[in-house]
Design an enzyme around this catalytic site. Structure first.
Site, PDB file in Angstrom:
ATOM      1  CB  THR A  58      -4.412 -43.075  17.022  1.00 55.83           C
ATOM      2  OG1 THR A  58      -4.593 -44.297  17.247  1.00 55.83           O
ATOM      3  CG2 THR A  58      -3.533 -43.050  15.499  1.00 55.83           C
ATOM      4  CB  SER A  84     -11.062 -47.387  17.845  1.00 59.41           C
ATOM      5  OG  SER A  84     -10.386 -48.029  18.923  1.00 59.41           O
ATOM      6  CB  SER A  85      -5.526 -48.411  17.742  1.00 58.16           C
ATOM      7  OG  SER A  85      -4.989 -47.047  17.150  1.00 58.16           O
ATOM      8  CG  ASN A 121     -11.274 -43.031  18.381  1.00 56.88           C
ATOM      9  OD1 ASN A 121     -11.556 -42.123  17.263  1.00 56.88           O
ATOM     10  ND2 ASN A 121     -10.057 -43.604  18.501  1.00 56.88           N
ATOM     11  CB  SER A 172     -11.555 -46.946  21.966  1.00 52.91           C
ATOM     12  OG  SER A 172     -11.922 -46.446  20.845  1.00 52.91           O
ATOM     13  N   GLY A 173     -10.866 -43.689  21.764  1.00 49.74           N
ATOM     14  CA  GLY A 173     -11.389 -42.274  21.589  1.00 49.74           C
ATOM     15  C   GLY A 173     -10.715 -41.301  22.324  1.00 49.74           C
ATOM     16  CD  GLU A 231     -11.581 -51.819  25.182  1.00 48.18           C
ATOM     17  OE1 GLU A 231     -10.981 -51.217  24.260  1.00 48.18           O
ATOM     18  OE2 GLU A 231     -11.909 -52.919  24.973  1.00 48.18           O
ATOM     19  N   GLY A 255      -6.554 -48.956  26.483  1.00 48.11           N
ATOM     20  CA  GLY A 255      -6.590 -48.487  27.877  1.00 48.11           C
ATOM     21  C   GLY A 255      -7.694 -49.710  28.321  1.00 48.11           C
TER      22      GLY A 255
END
Length: 1025
Positions: free
Chosen positions: A113, A161-162, A158, A108-109, A387, A385
């Site tokens: 996206t 973040s998705s 992020n 994330s970040g 984590e 990704g």
């Protein structure tokens, strides 16, 4: 090109990490990425894999200009870029008619996206276009803001973040134009709906609705603009984010929903569902006397029922009671406060999660192309990704399992591609050692023995199953697995790092410790039947479709979240295996979202999580560099005399000649069927450095040849231009001469004909001739007009213009005379009048007159200073008008006496020139005549009346005889009395009544004497006579 960029490798690193000399070193890997990041070069290749580092700032290479530069070029011709991946994928899809996919991964970040957005934008620009295609493109692009609003949230890492995995298929027709699409979503983080950590937010749509909706919509949804008033949006304490404008984003979402053909009713119901979740979060419970849960503020339930279109009493009952069926009998069991809170949160998560599924399904209906013609597909996978948090739960377990599967697929496809390329090129494949993470995937997903099945068994078995019993069951089943560790199974050192309710998995990316707390509940995702019934009876279309009645009729227990995820993940793997993959690996440089900070420790972890070093080792197991024979030969052929400037043989043979000339060792390269393979980067670096030196030499040669060619070309161009100009000018001159001669011939003919008929009356034949004669005569007259009244010449006129000529001459003389008269002064006029008088008296009568015409008469007295005695003898009031020195011959022997002659207006005076005595005064009234001869002498006689001739007539000699006589005749007005005697004697009166005579004889000099006979004899020169 990639090769051209090698010259700056010390400063900005290499564009392709495969070319790292020390490819086994993680430090060298990181240093290369760091160098490029510092130079704002965020993209780097590992073969065909793109590594992207989030710059945390807007960079200037995403413009339409850059999109155009990357269209249709070779993959390595341009610097690494996400557009290059997109273009390579698109061209492969079109040229090979094969399905493609792009896998975007990273934590994330890291910019996943944004990368997917740029790829979508590029595909929409580079593909074919028409009105229908533009319609589809707009829908594909507009799906992003909708999915981001409902599926993205701010996290610690992020701001956008998705919180779900997304796989989008974009369908293209045979022309390469997008005609449709399909979206698959994976594992929405539904727990975020009811819980957010400090510093994080719920899904964007909640804040967008509260901030961007107008007062009318908020009133209808019974909401206020403050997120702090709602339990589901105030937990993170960060409703406002500087990088997010919720009001603007809400407008974009509304616009996108309309573009995607969502009906106004559906849009309204979506917002009602979002509002109902916010109200559900504010529902609280208290405990009654029996220990059962009771809703504190029942009006909140009324709001929710109205927004969801369900029965108020039924919803209220379902939130505090549960129907239990035993022995085919149903009974209502009250819930405790804890159970009621669980039911409330479960309902919130279910409503939002199913609404999201409905939203994706409706997007797919909007994007679906119903044409049955064959289509090619480009898939775009944007998924979370690997984590690792301080506390990792069921969500991280599923995410990391997904990344294990993707890593397994990645390694398999990379090896497969390498093997296929080697086989196609006829090069022997060398086995590659790598970590095969299939053992970890089997640990998680193996049937009956994997962690997911163990979790499902614990969820399904009767009795008091709990998270701890699940942990015990895993220790019993997979406890001996080398990648599984718990507190009970670990040694004394490991037990210090693992809690009693935790287990650890050794993933490909590292060790991750998971807490089993909540595993069973999250896997079950249990929603009480009473709440499902209440929702299925809703009047709102979306809720009815999200909670179908048919679901209630199923007797089979719903599939668990873990099993659903495993099934959908395996289906995704099958989809990806059926396509040609491309990869974008996204890296976050720091946690502070700063544009100039590169945290090596953080990046090192991500490099490990993403398996980039493993990918590099697989790619470098054989040859570091490979290019087609044509490209390699075309770039480096200048290094070998045999291949420069052109090689006549096949490209493969040319590369072989080149490599041997460059002294490549046998183990350093291989020649495939279509490509050359170079094992070591140092070999390529040395070749490129030699090429850079050679390039400067060639540049000098090319410059000199070019300058010579350019000068020659300029000379040839100038010469051709001069020749052309000369020819054209000669042509112009010839045309002019021809026209001139033609005109002259016509004029000559006319002139001759006119001349022949000039004496005839005016007619067509002689009109121009006569006009020309007139014109030429007038021009001659104009150019040769006399300029003086004395000039009597004039242009001779043709016969036809004789009268005209005479008139013109007369007019010109009049004009000259008028000009002359106007220019004459009074003094000049008087002098002219005297000259006219002299002309009247002497012209053609007296010798010497013609010579005197050119000499003007003296206006002033010729005696400069008269004696006072003379002036005193002049009558009072009289002025001297003329005076001159003369010689008077007396009566006694005609002796000459010098005298001064003075003329006044009334008399003529003769004074003695020496003493000034008055010798004779002749009043003008008494003057009877003036006589002189026609000869060239200077003697004249002044005749006085005989009765008063005391002294007789005066015989005077004057040097200026004509002037003196003219002055006297003018002043005395005696011009009629002037007598010119022709070649004879002049008789004069003497005192006493006597008469005398003056005779004229030829002599050697002018003189006056007395003859023997007593007469006056005047001697004059012969030439004068």
């Amino acid at each position: 090109t990639m090769e051209g960029a090698l010259t700056a490798r010390d400063r900005v690193g290499v564009q392709d990490l495969v070319l790292l000399e020390d490819y086994q070193s993680e430090t060298a890997f990181l240093n290369n990425i760091k160098k490029r990041f510092k130079e704002k070069l965020i993209y780097t290749y590992i073969g065909s894999v793109l590594v992207s580092v989030n710059p945390y700032q807007q960079l200037g290479f995403y413009t339409p200009y850059h999109m155009e530069k990357y269209q249709g070029v070779n993959f390595y011709e341009m610097p690494p870029h996400v557009y290059a991946i997109a273009d390579n994928t698109y061209r492969s899809m079109r040229n090979e008619s094969s399905n493609q996919c792009i896998l975007i991964s990273g934590e994330s970040g890291s910019g996943k996206t944004e990368a997917s957005k740029y790829i979508l934008q590029y595909l929409s620009v580079c593909s074919a276009s028409n009105e229908q295609v533009e319609y589809i493109k707009s829908r594909l692009l507009q799906s992003n803001p909708v999915l981001e609003a409902f599926g993205n949230a701010k996290t610690h890492r992020n701001d956008n973040s998705s919180r779900f995995g997304k796989y989008m298929d974009i369908e293209f027709d045979y022309r390469g134009a997008p005609v449709g699409g399909h979206i698959l979503n994976y594992l929405l983080e539904r727990s975020r709906v009811v819980h957010q950590a400090s510093g994080e937010r719920n899904f964007h749509i909640f804040y967008q609705l509260l901030e961007g909706a107008d007062d009318v919509l908020l009133s209808r949804l019974m909401l206020t603009k403050s997120p702090d008033k709602y339990a589901y949006t105030n937990q993170g304490k960060c409703a406002k984010v500087s990088s997010i404008c919720d009001r603007r984003d809400f407008v974009a979402v509304q616009k996108a929903l309309k573009v995607l053909d969502f009906s106004p009713k559906n849009i309204d119901e979506l917002f009602c569902i979002v509002a109902s979740v916010l109200h559900l979060g504010n529902v609280t419970f208290t405990q009654n006397e029996d220990g059962h849960a009771v809703v504190e503020r029942q009006h909140e339930i009324q709001k929710i029922a109205n927004l969801l279109g369900c029965q108020y009493e039924q919803l209220l009952q379902a939130l505090t009671h549960r129907t239990i069926e035993a022995n085919k009998e149903k009974m209502q069991s009250p819930l405790t406060v804890e159970q009621a809170l669980y039911a409330r949160d479960a309902l919130s998560k279910a409503i939002y999660g199913r609404m999201f599924d409905w939203l994706v399904s409706n997007l797919n209906r909007s994007l679906t192309n119903k044409d049955l013609m064959r289509k090619n597909v480009i898939g775009l996978l944007d998924i979370y990704g690997f984590e690792i948090f301080k506390s990792n739960s069921f969500e991280q377990f599923c995410i990391n399992f997904c990344n294990e599967k993707l890593q397994q697929l990645f390694i398999e496809l990379t090896l497969k591609q390498e093997q296929e390329e080697y086989r196609a090129e006829g090069i022997e494949w060398e086995p590659v050692e790598y970590f095969n993470n299939k053992i970890i995937c089997d640990l998680v997903e193996e049937r009956h023995q994997g962690i997911i099945d163990i979790l499902d068994e614990e969820c399904l078995r009767p009795g008091d199953a709990s998270d701890n019993t699940f942990l015990t069951k895993m220790e019993e089943t997979v406890g001996k697995h080398p990648h599984f560790i718990t507190h009970a199974l670990g040694n004394s050192k490991l037990r210090k790092t693992i809690g009693y309710e935790e287990f650890r998995l050794v993933h490909y990316a590292g060790e991750v410790t998971y807490s089993v707390k909540g595993f069973l509940d999250k896997n079950n995702d249990l929603l009480y039947r009473d709440l499902k019934v209440a929702m299925s009876e809703s009047k709102h279309d979306i809720i009815k479709q999200a909670f179908p009645v048919t679901e209630l009729a199923r007797l089979k227990r719903p599939e668990t979240v873990g099993s659903q995820f495993r099934t959908s993940l395996n289906r995704l793997m099958d989809i990806l295996m059926s396509k040609e993959p491309s990869y974008v690996r996204c890296i976050k440089p720091n946690d502070a979202k700063m544009s100039d900070r590169f945290d090596e420790t953080l990046v090192r972890h991500q490099v490990k999580y993403l398996g980039l070093m493993e990918n590099l080792r697989v790619r470098r197991a054989g040859f570091a560099y490979r290019r087609t024979h044509e490209i390699f030969l075309n770039r480096y052929k200048s290094l070998c005399p045999s291949t420069w400037p052109h090689y006549d043989g096949s490209p493969r043979k040319g590369v072989d000649v080149l490599c041997k000339y460059l002294d490549y060792k046998e183990g350093e390269y291989r020649l495939g069927k279509t490509k050359v393979f170079i094992r070591f980067p140092r070999t390529l670096f040395a070749t490129e450095d030699a090429f850079q030196i050679r390039k400067h030499e060639l540049a000098t040669i090319i410059q000199s040849v070019f300058r010579g060619w350019r000068q020659k070309k300029m000379f040839m161009k100038m010469r051709d231009a001069v020749t052309l100009l000369s020819a054209q000018w000669k042509k112009v001159l010839a045309i002019r001469l021809r026209e001139k001669r033609k005109k002259a011939t016509v004029n000559i003919r006319k002139f001759i004909l006119g001349f022949m008929t000039r004496l005839q009356p005016r007619c067509a034949e002689n009109t121009e001739f006569l006009d020309y004669v007139r014109y030429s005569y007038l021009m001659r007259v104009k150019n040769h007009l006399p300029t003086s009244v004395l000039d009597k010449s004039f242009e001779h006129a043709p016969a036809a213009l004789e009268e005209t000529g005479a008139l013109l001459q007369k007019l010109n003389m009049k004009n000259l005379t008028l000009k002359y008269v106007k220019s004459v002064t009074p003094q000049r006029k008087a002098a002219m009048e005297e000259k006219v008088l002299a002309s009247a008296i002497f012209r053609e009568k007296k010798k010497g007159y013609d010579e005197s015409v050119g000499n003007p008469f003296q206006e002033k007295p010729r005696v400069e200073q008269l004696k006072p005695k003379m002036l005193a003898m002049i009558d009072a009031g009289e002025q001297t008008l003329y005076s001159c020195s003369v010689t008077k011959y007396d009566r006694h022997g005609y002796h000459p006496r010098p005298r001064t002659l003075i003329l006044t207006s009334t008399a003529t005076y003769l004074f003695d020139a020496k003493d000034g005595k008055l010798k004779q005064k002749i009043p003008h009234q008494e003057l009877t005549g003036i006589s002189t001869s026609s000869l060239g002498d200077n003697v004249f006689v002044l005749h006085a009346p005989s009765d008063k001739k005391e002294k007789g007539d005066a015989i005077v000699q004057s040097t200026f005889v004509i002037e003196t006589i003219t002055k006297l005749a003018s002043i005395a007005k005696k011009d009629k009395e002037v007598k010119i005697v022709e070649n004879s004697s002049i008789v004069h009166d003497m005192a006493g009544g006597k008469h005398g005579r003056i005779d004229y004889v030829v002599g050697n000099d002018v003189s006056v004497t007395k003859s023997k006979t007593g007469l006056v004899v005047v001697s004059y020169l012969l030439f004068v006579v």
